[in-house]
Design an enzyme around this catalytic site. Structure first.
Site, PDB file in Angstrom:
ATOM      1  NE  ARG A  66     -19.266 -74.359 -37.645  1.00  0.00           N
ATOM      2  CZ  ARG A  66     -18.782 -72.889 -37.927  1.00  0.00           C
ATOM      3  NH1 ARG A  66     -19.307 -71.859 -37.590  1.00  0.00           N
ATOM      4  NH2 ARG A  66     -18.054 -72.988 -39.105  1.00  0.00           N
ATOM      5  NE  ARG A 122     -13.956 -71.673 -42.216  1.00  0.00           N
ATOM      6  CZ  ARG A 122     -14.071 -72.876 -42.099  1.00  0.00           C
ATOM      7  NH1 ARG A 122     -14.005 -73.854 -42.937  1.00  0.00           N
ATOM      8  NH2 ARG A 122     -14.816 -73.022 -40.822  1.00  0.00           N
ATOM      9  NE  ARG A 125     -14.577 -64.897 -44.432  1.00  0.00           N
ATOM     10  CZ  ARG A 125     -15.809 -65.433 -44.006  1.00  0.00           C
ATOM     11  NH1 ARG A 125     -16.954 -64.886 -44.480  1.00  0.00           N
ATOM     12  NH2 ARG A 125     -16.036 -66.411 -43.341  1.00  0.00           N
ATOM     13  NE  ARG A 140     -19.909 -74.176 -42.345  1.00  0.00           N
ATOM     14  CZ  ARG A 140     -19.709 -72.874 -42.269  1.00  0.00           C
ATOM     15  NH1 ARG A 140     -20.706 -72.135 -41.144  1.00  0.00           N
ATOM     16  NH2 ARG A 140     -18.621 -72.231 -42.583  1.00  0.00           N
ATOM     17  CE  LYS A 174     -17.885 -63.927 -38.048  1.00  0.00           C
ATOM     18  NZ  LYS A 174     -17.237 -64.884 -38.821  1.00  0.00           N
TER      19      LYS A 174
END
Ligand code: AMP
Length: 221
Positions: free
Chosen positions: A130, A173, A93, A162, A17
């Site tokens: 990532r 998540r 969300r 992260r 995204k």
């Protein structure tokens, strides 16, 4: 292409995204509004909001609707968003946030809600690999060549994983997405504002699918 648009990009975290939102924002010349980026900035600036957000984000949870709606309302009221539009990334969300957003945007409704569809297993693989520049947010993919330190090609900042990209937090998540965010697909589908886009493929192919869907939705008649 008509510049300006009011857009939402939904999808599991790790569906690509963020990268697609940056491209869409350049293409339609609209600000990219990422609620995750707003919260990460607050964490860096050590504000009161940042302290709350860090705890929730590191655990893979969701920051409360009231806080999030307040932040987005304030951001959408700024001149750039009022005049040109925006692409919302990471908001709404929950159905509660979507209902509040409908009220906030009542006089200038959203043009189209894009759902970037990527299967859960695939996003799990992508998020695990990532890496992100802590200064400018550029995304990288970790391969077998670990670099230490890993320096960002764009700004020279440090590239790292992260804090909220641990396997535990990622799974939390993704579960939250199924519970809280996926009902938005039905919510927006009912209102006839939803375009579901196949998010599997090269970033260029997916980008073309996204902008074609926006252009189709905005074509008069
Ligand atoms: P993102 O960069 O969109 O993946 O967001 C990172 C984290 O920020 C999420 O895992 C949540 O903890 C928090 N967050 C971002 N946007 C929202 C939102 N709309 N509602 C609640 N929490 C959010």
């Amino acid at each position: 292409m008509i510049p300006g648009a009011r857009l939402i990009l939904l999808g599991r975290q790790g569906a690509g995204k963020g990268t697609q939102c940056v491209r869409i924002s350049r293409h339609f010349v609209v600000p990219h509004i990422s609620t995750g980026d707003i919260l990460r900035a607050a964490v860096r600036e050590r504000t009161e909001l940042g302290a709350i957000a860090k705890r929730v984000m590191d655990a893979g949870g969701l920051v409360g609707d009231e806080i999030m709606v307040g932040l987005v309302k304030e951001r959408l009221n700024r001149d750039d968003a009022r005049t040109r539009g925006y692409i919302l990334d990471g908001f709404p969300r929950t159905v509660g946030q979507a209902v509040a957003l409908d009220e906030i945007t009542a006089s200038r409704p959203i043009d189209v809600v894009l759902d970037l569809d990527v299967p859960r297993l695939l996003v799990l693989e992508r998020i695990t690999a990532r890496r992100v520049c802590r200064d400018c947010g550029t995304n990288y993919v970790a391969d077998h060549h670990e670099r230490s330190p890993w320096i960002c090609e764009v700004c020279g900042g440090e590239v790292m994983q992260r804090d909220d990209d641990t396997t535990e937090a990622i799974n939390c998540r993704l579960d939250l997405y199924e519970e809280q965010t996926s009902p938005l697909i039905e919510f927006y589908g009912r209102h006839g504002r939803l375009a579901v886009i196949d998010g599997v493929g090269s970033p260029d192919d997916v980008f073309v699918r996204l902008i074609t869907a926006v252009d189709d939705a905005r074509r008069p008649g």
